[in-house]
Design a protein around this motif. Structure first.
Motif, PDB file in Angstrom:
ATOM      1  N   LEU A 139       0.807  -1.224   0.000  1.00 56.79           N
ATOM      2  CA  LEU A 139       0.000   0.000   0.000  1.00 56.79           C
ATOM      3  C   LEU A 139       0.844   1.280   0.000  1.00 56.79           C
ATOM      4  O   LEU A 139       0.555   2.208  -0.776  1.00 56.79           O
ATOM      5  CB  LEU A 139      -0.968  -0.020   1.179  1.00 56.79           C
ATOM      6  CG  LEU A 139      -2.111  -1.047   1.077  1.00 56.79           C
ATOM      7  CD1 LEU A 139      -2.966  -1.031   2.336  1.00 56.79           C
ATOM      8  CD2 LEU A 139      -2.971  -0.773  -0.153  1.00 56.79           C
ATOM      9  N   PRO A 140       1.884   1.390   0.848  1.00 57.31           N
ATOM     10  CA  PRO A 140       2.710   2.603   0.781  1.00 57.31           C
ATOM     11  C   PRO A 140       3.382   2.774  -0.579  1.00 57.31           C
ATOM     12  O   PRO A 140       3.526   3.895  -1.069  1.00 57.31           O
ATOM     13  CB  PRO A 140       3.750   2.375   1.888  1.00 57.31           C
ATOM     14  CG  PRO A 140       3.116   1.419   2.823  1.00 57.31           C
ATOM     15  CD  PRO A 140       2.284   0.522   1.957  1.00 57.31           C
ATOM     16  N   MET A 141       3.768   1.652  -1.194  1.00 56.20           N
ATOM     17  CA  MET A 141       4.416   1.738  -2.499  1.00 56.20           C
ATOM     18  C   MET A 141       3.417   2.151  -3.572  1.00 56.20           C
ATOM     19  O   MET A 141       3.755   2.910  -4.492  1.00 56.20           O
ATOM     20  CB  MET A 141       5.029   0.386  -2.849  1.00 56.20           C
ATOM     21  CG  MET A 141       6.009   0.449  -4.011  1.00 56.20           C
ATOM     22  SD  MET A 141       7.453   1.434  -3.599  1.00 56.20           S
ATOM     23  CE  MET A 141       7.839   2.128  -5.193  1.00 56.20           C
ATOM     24  N   LEU A 142       2.185   1.683  -3.476  1.00 57.77           N
ATOM     25  CA  LEU A 142       1.160   2.093  -4.438  1.00 57.77           C
ATOM     26  C   LEU A 142       0.876   3.590  -4.329  1.00 57.77           C
ATOM     27  O   LEU A 142       0.576   4.242  -5.342  1.00 57.77           O
ATOM     28  CB  LEU A 142      -0.125   1.296  -4.214  1.00 57.77           C
ATOM     29  CG  LEU A 142      -0.100  -0.174  -4.650  1.00 57.77           C
ATOM     30  CD1 LEU A 142      -1.435  -0.845  -4.333  1.00 57.77           C
ATOM     31  CD2 LEU A 142       0.217  -0.312  -6.139  1.00 57.77           C
ATOM     32  N   ASP A 143       0.968   4.146  -3.132  1.00 53.69           N
ATOM     33  CA  ASP A 143       0.793   5.595  -2.965  1.00 53.69           C
ATOM     34  C   ASP A 143       1.873   6.353  -3.732  1.00 53.69           C
ATOM     35  O   ASP A 143       1.603   7.389  -4.353  1.00 53.69           O
ATOM     36  CB  ASP A 143       0.857   5.970  -1.484  1.00 53.69           C
ATOM     37  CG  ASP A 143      -0.423   5.617  -0.732  1.00 53.69           C
ATOM     38  OD1 ASP A 143      -1.457   5.420  -1.393  1.00 53.69           O
ATOM     39  OD2 ASP A 143      -0.387   5.542   0.506  1.00 53.69           O
ATOM     40  N   ILE A 144       3.090   5.844  -3.676  1.00 53.70           N
ATOM     41  CA  ILE A 144       4.187   6.455  -4.436  1.00 53.70           C
ATOM     42  C   ILE A 144       3.957   6.307  -5.932  1.00 53.70           C
ATOM     43  O   ILE A 144       4.132   7.251  -6.712  1.00 53.70           O
ATOM     44  CB  ILE A 144       5.535   5.814  -4.038  1.00 53.70           C
ATOM     45  CG1 ILE A 144       5.881   6.160  -2.587  1.00 53.70           C
ATOM     46  CG2 ILE A 144       6.656   6.265  -4.982  1.00 53.70           C
ATOM     47  CD1 ILE A 144       7.094   5.425  -2.046  1.00 53.70           C
ATOM     48  N   LEU A 145       3.530   5.117  -6.333  1.00 51.33           N
ATOM     49  CA  LEU A 145       3.347   4.835  -7.766  1.00 51.33           C
ATOM     50  C   LEU A 145       2.183   5.606  -8.377  1.00 51.33           C
ATOM     51  O   LEU A 145       2.125   5.769  -9.602  1.00 51.33           O
ATOM     52  CB  LEU A 145       3.158   3.334  -7.977  1.00 51.33           C
ATOM     53  CG  LEU A 145       4.402   2.481  -7.716  1.00 51.33           C
ATOM     54  CD1 LEU A 145       4.073   0.999  -7.829  1.00 51.33           C
ATOM     55  CD2 LEU A 145       5.524   2.848  -8.681  1.00 51.33           C
ATOM     56  N   VAL A 185      -3.750   7.610  -1.095  1.00 49.89           N
ATOM     57  CA  VAL A 185      -3.363   8.366  -2.291  1.00 49.89           C
ATOM     58  C   VAL A 185      -3.696   7.580  -3.556  1.00 49.89           C
ATOM     59  O   VAL A 185      -4.255   8.119  -4.518  1.00 49.89           O
ATOM     60  CB  VAL A 185      -1.853   8.694  -2.256  1.00 49.89           C
ATOM     61  CG1 VAL A 185      -1.426   9.414  -3.535  1.00 49.89           C
ATOM     62  CG2 VAL A 185      -1.523   9.542  -1.038  1.00 49.89           C
ATOM     63  N   PHE A 186      -3.376   6.300  -3.540  1.00 47.61           N
ATOM     64  CA  PHE A 186      -3.609   5.460  -4.717  1.00 47.61           C
ATOM     65  C   PHE A 186      -5.093   5.355  -5.044  1.00 47.61           C
ATOM     66  O   PHE A 186      -5.492   5.471  -6.201  1.00 47.61           O
ATOM     67  CB  PHE A 186      -3.021   4.066  -4.476  1.00 47.61           C
ATOM     68  CG  PHE A 186      -3.241   3.111  -5.617  1.00 47.61           C
ATOM     69  CD1 PHE A 186      -2.558   3.256  -6.805  1.00 47.61           C
ATOM     70  CD2 PHE A 186      -4.142   2.066  -5.501  1.00 47.61           C
ATOM     71  CE1 PHE A 186      -2.754   2.385  -7.864  1.00 47.61           C
ATOM     72  CE2 PHE A 186      -4.353   1.184  -6.550  1.00 47.61           C
ATOM     73  CZ  PHE A 186      -3.654   1.344  -7.732  1.00 47.61           C
TER      74      PHE A 186
END
Length: 263
Positions: free
Chosen positions: A123-129, A202-203
């Motif tokens: 989930l944190p990585m999807l927010d970045i992506l 965010v995502f």
């Protein structure tokens, strides 16, 4: 428009070796490459800053391959009978002819698979992506404008543009409309990311807001489109509807999990 960014001749030694004399750099390809570079740099920087991880280059290679395959596949599926009857044309537009949603729906499961395999927080990585995607997509739409594809319906508005592919008809520059929307959405989500209440927020907001904007922009598109319901519901609008419903359900679930954790 500015389909060709530059042309140059190769030195005779190199030209004779590869049997190519002149090289053309297309603006669309340049914008895609530049957007991908900026997106990669942002992703690496954010992953290190927010998650304290170093992403390997293989992560980006996998995303590129998945996006290329999905974008081309959905492009061909817009006119499946045409390409079925003309299979030789499948390789005639390798450098162009992509559907963003096609790339998106193949990239997401690929990314989740990779993150899960490498034991990286999803989930944190999807927010970045989400931000990463907006950077590359915005540059891609500028490339579309330069290439003269993805244009809008005829209009007499002062912002109308005549593209080489629009048969000398003034049309809406929907590529620039979308580029501006993507830029504004990116700025908004950067603020949300800074103050987000839970991972994945965010995502999911990106999914929902872009789906709404894309469904609306489709009303102004004038290039040849594929339809689920002829003249009423395009492929992109249908996918946007599915993503909007999915993002609502996903947001609700994440928000409820946040409340459970707080209690």
């Amino acid at each position: 428009m500015y389909r060709e960014l530059l042309n140059f001749n190769l030195p005779d030694l190199l030209s004779n070796f590869i049997n190519v004399k002149q090289v053309t750099v297309y603006t669309y390809a340049f914008c895609i490459a530049l957007g991908s570079l900026f997106a990669t740099l942002y992703t690496k920087w954010s992953a290190k800053k927010d998650l304290a991880i170093e992403l390997s280059n293989s992560f980006f290679y996998i995303i590129f391959i998945a996006g290329f395959i999905g974008g081309k596949l959905f492009y061909y599926l817009e006119k499946p009978i045409f390409y079925w009857n003309n299979p030789s044309l499948l390789l005639d537009n390798v450098s162009g002819g992509f559907v963003f949603y096609g790339s998106f729906v193949t990239c997401i499961p690929t990314v989740i698979w990779y993150l899960n395999k490498k034991k990286i927080a999803i989930l944190p990585m999807l927010d970045i992506l989400a931000i990463t995607t907006l950077i590359a997509h915005c540059m891609g739409r500028i490339g579309c404008y330069c290439a003269g594809c993805c244009y809008g319906l005829p209009t007499s508005s002062f912002i109308a543009v005549v593209f080489p592919t629009s048969n000398n008809i003034s049309v809406h520059p929907t590529q620039l409309y979308e580029a501006v929307i993507l830029l504004l959405l990116m700025l908004f989500l950067l603020v949300v990311k800074k103050f987000k209440s839970f991972n994945g927020q965010v995502f999911v907001l990106y999914l929902a807001i872009y789906a709404l904007c894309r469904a609306f922009l489709e009303l102004f598109r004038g290039d040849e489109r594929g339809y689920i319901l002829d003249g009423y519901l395009s492929h992109s609008q249908f996918i946007a509807l599915l993503l909007l419903i999915s993002s609502f359900l996903f947001y609700k679930k994440l928000y409820q999990n946040k409340l459970i954790l707080k209690n």
